[in-house]
Design a protein around this motif. Structure first.
Motif, PDB file in Angstrom:
ATOM      1  N   ILE A 225       0.526  -0.629   0.134  1.00 42.69           N
ATOM      2  CA  ILE A 225      -0.127   0.268   0.248  1.00 42.69           C
ATOM      3  C   ILE A 225       0.454   1.082   0.008  1.00 42.69           C
ATOM      4  CG2 ILE A 225      -1.352   1.199   0.959  1.00 42.69           C
ATOM      5  CD1 ILE A 225      -2.543  -1.461   2.259  1.00 42.69           C
TER       6      ILE A 225
ATOM      7  N   PRO B 110      -6.704  11.869  -3.434  1.00 40.89           N
ATOM      8  CA  PRO B 110      -7.995  10.282  -3.379  1.00 40.89           C
ATOM      9  C   PRO B 110      -8.061   9.269  -2.857  1.00 40.89           C
ATOM     10  CG  PRO B 110      -6.583  10.358  -5.009  1.00 40.89           C
ATOM     11  CD  PRO B 110      -5.441  11.160  -4.962  1.00 40.89           C
ATOM     12  N   ASN B 111      -8.761   9.072  -2.286  1.00 47.05           N
ATOM     13  CA  ASN B 111      -9.001   7.785  -1.464  1.00 47.05           C
ATOM     14  C   ASN B 111      -8.486   6.696  -2.122  1.00 47.05           C
ATOM     15  OD1 ASN B 111     -11.444   8.596  -0.338  1.00 47.05           O
ATOM     16  ND2 ASN B 111     -13.249   8.680  -1.163  1.00 47.05           N
TER      17      ASN B 111
ATOM     18  N   SER C 270      -5.070   5.787  -1.420  1.00 47.76           N
ATOM     19  CA  SER C 270      -3.863   6.660  -1.774  1.00 47.76           C
ATOM     20  C   SER C 270      -3.622   6.057  -0.537  1.00 47.76           C
ATOM     21  CB  SER C 270      -4.442   7.860  -2.272  1.00 47.76           C
ATOM     22  OG  SER C 270      -4.354   8.518  -1.040  1.00 47.76           O
ATOM     23  N   GLY C 271      -3.476   6.043   0.120  1.00 48.02           N
ATOM     24  CA  GLY C 271      -2.935   4.931   1.079  1.00 48.02           C
ATOM     25  C   GLY C 271      -2.202   6.278   2.242  1.00 48.02           C
ATOM     26  N   LYS C 272      -3.401   7.128   2.874  1.00 49.00           N
ATOM     27  CA  LYS C 272      -2.541   8.281   3.753  1.00 49.00           C
ATOM     28  C   LYS C 272      -3.583   7.889   4.947  1.00 49.00           C
ATOM     29  CE  LYS C 272      -6.897  11.015   2.127  1.00 49.00           C
ATOM     30  NZ  LYS C 272      -7.104   9.789   0.752  1.00 49.00           N
ATOM     31  N   SER C 273      -5.052   7.301   5.353  1.00 49.25           N
ATOM     32  CA  SER C 273      -4.800   6.681   6.440  1.00 49.25           C
ATOM     33  C   SER C 273      -3.359   5.511   6.981  1.00 49.25           C
ATOM     34  CB  SER C 273      -5.892   5.491   6.411  1.00 49.25           C
ATOM     35  OG  SER C 273      -7.051   6.830   6.771  1.00 49.25           O
ATOM     36  N   THR C 274      -3.283   5.026   5.824  1.00 49.51           N
ATOM     37  CA  THR C 274      -1.895   3.526   6.313  1.00 49.51           C
ATOM     38  C   THR C 274      -0.835   4.486   6.838  1.00 49.51           C
ATOM     39  OG1 THR C 274      -3.466   2.404   4.158  1.00 49.51           O
ATOM     40  CG2 THR C 274      -0.834   1.819   5.562  1.00 49.51           C
TER      41      THR C 274
ATOM     42  N   TYR D  57      -0.759  -3.530   9.390  1.00 49.29           N
ATOM     43  CA  TYR D  57       0.399  -3.640   8.435  1.00 49.29           C
ATOM     44  C   TYR D  57       1.357  -4.088   9.015  1.00 49.29           C
ATOM     45  CZ  TYR D  57      -3.498  -0.178   7.930  1.00 49.29           C
ATOM     46  OH  TYR D  57      -5.205   0.334   7.241  1.00 49.29           O
TER      47      TYR D  57
ATOM     48  N   GLN E 269      -9.363   8.041  11.337  1.00 44.41           N
ATOM     49  CA  GLN E 269     -10.691   8.609  10.723  1.00 44.41           C
ATOM     50  C   GLN E 269     -11.836   7.851  11.123  1.00 44.41           C
ATOM     51  OE1 GLN E 269      -9.809   7.182   7.017  1.00 44.41           O
ATOM     52  NE2 GLN E 269     -11.722   8.627   6.473  1.00 44.41           N
TER      53      GLN E 269
HETATM   54  N1  LIG Z   1      -6.234  -3.911   6.725  1.00 41.64           N
HETATM   55  C1  LIG Z   1      -5.750  -3.928   5.544  1.00 41.64           C
HETATM   56  N2  LIG Z   1      -6.206  -4.420   4.751  1.00 41.64           N
HETATM   57  C2  LIG Z   1      -6.257  -4.345   3.729  1.00 41.64           C
HETATM   58  N3  LIG Z   1      -6.162  -3.669   2.334  1.00 41.64           N
HETATM   59  C3  LIG Z   1      -5.925  -2.429   3.868  1.00 41.64           C
HETATM   60  C4  LIG Z   1      -6.393  -2.173   4.505  1.00 41.64           C
HETATM   61  N4  LIG Z   1      -6.375  -1.278   5.239  1.00 41.64           N
HETATM   62  C5  LIG Z   1      -6.453  -0.244   3.342  1.00 41.64           C
HETATM   63  N5  LIG Z   1      -6.223  -1.045   2.657  1.00 41.64           N
HETATM   64  C6  LIG Z   1      -6.233  -0.647   1.422  1.00 41.64           C
HETATM   65  O1  LIG Z   1      -4.927  -0.588   1.294  1.00 41.64           O
HETATM   66  C7  LIG Z   1      -5.588   0.970   0.547  1.00 41.64           C
HETATM   67  C8  LIG Z   1      -5.263   2.974   0.532  1.00 41.64           C
HETATM   68  O2  LIG Z   1      -5.851   2.781   1.671  1.00 41.64           O
HETATM   69  P1  LIG Z   1      -6.102   4.098   2.884  1.00 41.64           P
HETATM   70  O3  LIG Z   1      -4.727   3.731   3.615  1.00 41.64           O
HETATM   71  O4  LIG Z   1      -7.818   3.943   3.994  1.00 41.64           O
HETATM   72  O5  LIG Z   1      -6.657   5.123   1.238  1.00 41.64           O
HETATM   73  P2  LIG Z   1      -6.905   6.565   2.577  1.00 41.64           P
HETATM   74  O6  LIG Z   1      -7.143   7.108   3.551  1.00 41.64           O
HETATM   75  O7  LIG Z   1      -6.084   7.222   1.311  1.00 41.64           O
HETATM   76  O8  LIG Z   1      -8.562   6.272   1.578  1.00 41.64           O
HETATM   77  C9  LIG Z   1      -6.789   0.557   0.051  1.00 41.64           C
HETATM   78  O9  LIG Z   1      -6.778  -0.292  -1.269  1.00 41.64           O
HETATM   79  C10 LIG Z   1      -7.347  -0.332   0.638  1.00 41.64           C
HETATM   80  O10 LIG Z   1      -8.342  -0.884   0.360  1.00 41.64           O
END
Ligand SMILES: Nc1ncnc2c1ncn2[C@@H]1O[C@H](COP(=O)(O)OP(=O)(O)O)[C@@H](O)[C@H]1O
Ligand SMILES: [Mg+2]
Lengths: 252, 443
Positions: free
Chosen positions: A16, A35-36, A38-42, A53, A85
């Protein structure tokens, strides 16, 4: 304060974050947009130490220490704070108990005595003013049955109590009406110190009118594809993300 | 068959009326004929009573004199609460206190009531606990009981405070089977609350086999809270059988923390329209403890409601069993029933067998049931840690939170506080023994 170099991370085997490099100094506010998906929350969750993670490469140095080696609670005790979030509901644990446990964990880690419930209530009274809440909220279970807006405000209350050195706000503005947005933004601004830094993850320019960033980064496809000053946020507002993500798509 | 047969010779008291002697004879015959249930009985599939048979316990001996200091650790709430203390089944008048009761109330040892005014309880004693599932055990109790408590309230009488009945198993006096027999009779609109505590004074193998029959007249309210914290070597069998007339309310709570092997049966029959029952429970097991609850709610009249929540926390090699039966008879239209059993496993080796069971013979009813078994959720755990709360503390906090809400259903605040304290203590010691490595779970 924070040095992220070439950070890569996976979730459930999928990559990610694909090489994030970011430097945040004390006193700065950085906005991360994109964009949605993109990995911001990750990125935010990886910095907080979420066990779902897996960091596969790169480094994160926080105040001279290897952040990735620290347990999530140790990161928090060292001043890292993530406003989720999607704040988590904890039925059966009151806000008051939860906040005091968190506050005292930080004090204990710093070699200070725990605050007793009475003294803690005094401290809370001050913090509640910041989010314009009465004391009733303290006897409710943490986030249980809270509206979306209440949950976000509760994150700011926690932040106010814990006084972090590095605050990461993940879409704290989404789902807030304009009044709630102002309360949240004012809360964040009043908690800024010369020796603290803030990372604001957001979709919208709106919040950045209230919390003015020094830098704006665009995250797309797990990479920072563009960085700039606060005017970049306005440009994104006008043009959207397509012009950047197309470039990213062409490269990938 | 079992060695537990030995002590079963009926022991009628000279002062007892003939119908009690008859009850004892029938009980002995039932026990002889049926034997203790085995795991081949559907109602006992997960609970093997053979360790009780093997222990071959004779009747518990009369204990040495007990003093206030002996029972002080087991007291809680307010000093004004009426209190009855039994040691190895024998009433202890010097440790008991029967003041503050309303006019016309009969509260005291059953044996005394049987001697003075047996007519008051003839319609209840031995008349309610007649279910086949428990009959051998109940039969053994009938044949062997020495004493127990009786609460008989006339219509409209209210006992404001809980009546605390403390059953002490004193293993310093060797022997060990005790069969308390208890009766509660509430007249129309009468209100009573009984807290039964089962505790152990010295470690030792012992058996408690208690039976309580309660009859609630129209509009009566009965709060029954059973606290079982016997020693880790104890065997504990318990039966509560209630009959509820029109608009009566039973609020039952079973807290089980002690004993090597325990089985608690909570049964009620909603016999009059508008009757309401709430059944709650919390069981904690660790080490090799086995804790079993069976509840049965019989909806036998229209417009009755029942609500049930049982929670279990299992650590070590602890084994929890829950079987909740709800029967809705054809005449019990407009029944509203909800039953939930939730279990939290703190170790890989703990286990739970849970079986909610609905049998509905009426057509216009609303009944639901559900059961869950799982470990702590990863997300709240991470949320706590992200706020600086250390993992072990976060686990304790969340485990506590899992169960704490059910304790709130007990009406008496001091009892809630006491049980919260017991649970916190249990969690802390469980935490010290170690829970094994944290499980990494994806959210
Ligand atoms: N725990 C997880 N397990 C599998 N896929 C994940 C997990 N968390 C996020 N993803 C995937 O990683 C990508 C980025 O997610 P996320 O970081 O939430 O994006 P954002 O916050 O930018 O909208 C997305 O495709 C999401 O489906
Ligand atoms: Mg996000």
């Amino acid at each position: 304060m924070l040095e992220i170099k070439n950070l890569t991370a996976t979730a459930g085997g999928t990559e990610i974050l694909r090489g994030i490099t970011l430097s945040v100094k004390a006193g700065e506010v950085h906005a991360i947009m994109g964009p949605n998906g993109s990995g911001k929350s990750t990125l935010a969750q990886v910095l907080a130490g979420h066990p779902a993670y897996e960091v596969t490469g790169g480094s994160v140095i926080y105040q001279g220490q290897d952040l990735l080696e620290m347990e999530p609670e140790v990161r928090a005790q060292a001043g890292v704070f993530l406003a989720f979030q999607y704040p988590v509901e904890i039925p059966g644990v009151t806000n008051a108990y939860f906040l005091r446990a968190a506050y005292n964990a930080k004090r204990t880690a710093a070699g200070l005595e725990e605050l007793d419930p009475m003294d803690f209530l005094d401290l809370l009274e001050e913090k509640l003013k910041l989010v314009e809440w009465g004391p009733e909220i303290m006897s409710r279970a943490v986030n249980a049955g809270f509206s979306g807006g209440e949950k976000k405000r509760n994150e700011i209350l926690q932040m106010a109590v814990l006084e972090p050195s590095l605050a990461i706000l993940d879409e704290t503005d989404s789902g807030l009406d304009i009044d709630a947005l102002k309360i949240v933004a004012e809360g964040v601004n009043s908690l800024r110190r010369a020796d603290s830094a803030t990372i604001v993850v957001t979709h919208y320019q709106r919040l950045l009118n209230h919390i003015v960033p020094d830098f704006v980064h665009v995250l797309a496809g797990g990479r920072i594809v563009k960085s700039g000053g606060k005017e970049l946020a306005l440009e994104l507002e006008a043009r959207g993300y397509e012009w950047l993500t197309e470039v990213e798509g062409a490269v990938a | 068959m079992t060695a537990t047969r030995t002590p079963v010779a009926p022991s009628p008291r000279p002062t007892e009326p003939g119908w009690v002697a008859e009850l004892r004879r029938e009980g002995a015959a039932q026990f002889e004929g049926l034997r203790l249930p085995t795991t081949r009985d559907e109602d006992w599939r997960f609970t093997d009573l053979s360790p009780i048979s093997k222990a071959a316990l004779g009747p518990a001996r009369v204990p040495g004199a007990l003093h206030d200091a002996d029972i002080a650790p087991f007291l809680f709430g307010h000093a004004e609460w009426p209190r009855l203390v039994f040691a190895n089944g024998r009433y202890q008048p010097s440790l008991s206190k029967l003041t503050g009761l309303p006019a016309g109330a009969r509260v005291g040892p059953l044996a005394e009531l049987l001697a003075d005014a047996p007519g008051l309880i003839e319609g209840t004693l031995g008349k309610l606990a007649v279910q086949p599932a428990a009959s051998a055990i109940v039969g053994q109790n009938a044949s062997a009981f020495v004493d127990g408590y009786a609460v008989v309230l006339p219509a409209g009488a209210t006992v404001d405070t809980p009546i605390h009945v403390l059953f002490v198993a004193d293993s310093r006096a060797p022997g060990g089977a005790v069969h308390p027999r208890n009766v509660v009779i509430l007249g129309a609109n009468a209100v009573a609350s009984v807290v039964e505590s089962f505790v152990t004074l010295a470690e030792g193998v012992a058996l408690t086999n208690t039976v309580t029959e309660a009859s609630l007249a129209a509009g009566a309210r009965f709060d029954h809270c059973k606290i079982q914290r016997e020693s880790a070597q104890a065997f504990h069998l318990a039966t509560l059988e209630v009959r509820q007339e029109r608009d009566s309310y039973l609020n039952s709570f079973s807290f089980a923390q002690g004993a090597a092997l325990s089985r608690t049966n909570i049964y009620t029959t909603l016999a009059g329209p508008g009757a309401h029952a709430t059944l709650y429970g919390l069981y904690l097991a660790e080490g090799r403890q086995h804790v079993d609850h069976q509840t049965r709610i019989e909806h036998a009249a229209p417009d009755c409601t029942s609500w049930e929540v049982y929670k279990g926390i299992l650590d070590g090699h602890g084994h929890g069993v829950f079987n909740g039966k709800v029967y809705v008879q054809p005449e019990a239209q407009k029944t509203d029933g909800k039953q939930t059993n939730k279990n939290l496993l703190l170790s890989e080796t703990a286990k739970v067998d849970t079986k909610p069971q609905l049998e509905i013979f009426a057509d216009d009813v609303k009944c639901t049931h559900g059961a869950t078994v799982g470990s702590l959720d990863a997300l709240p755990l991470f949320y706590c840690r992200s706020r600086g709360i250390p993992e072990a503390e976060a686990r304790t906090l969340l485990t506590y939170a899992f169960a704490a809400d059910v304790l709130e259903e007990i009406r008496s605040r001091p009892v809630v506080d006491y049980l919260e304290g017991l649970m916190r203590e249990w969690l802390l010691t469980a935490g010290k023994r170690g829970r094994g490595p944290a499980r990494k779970e994806a959210s």
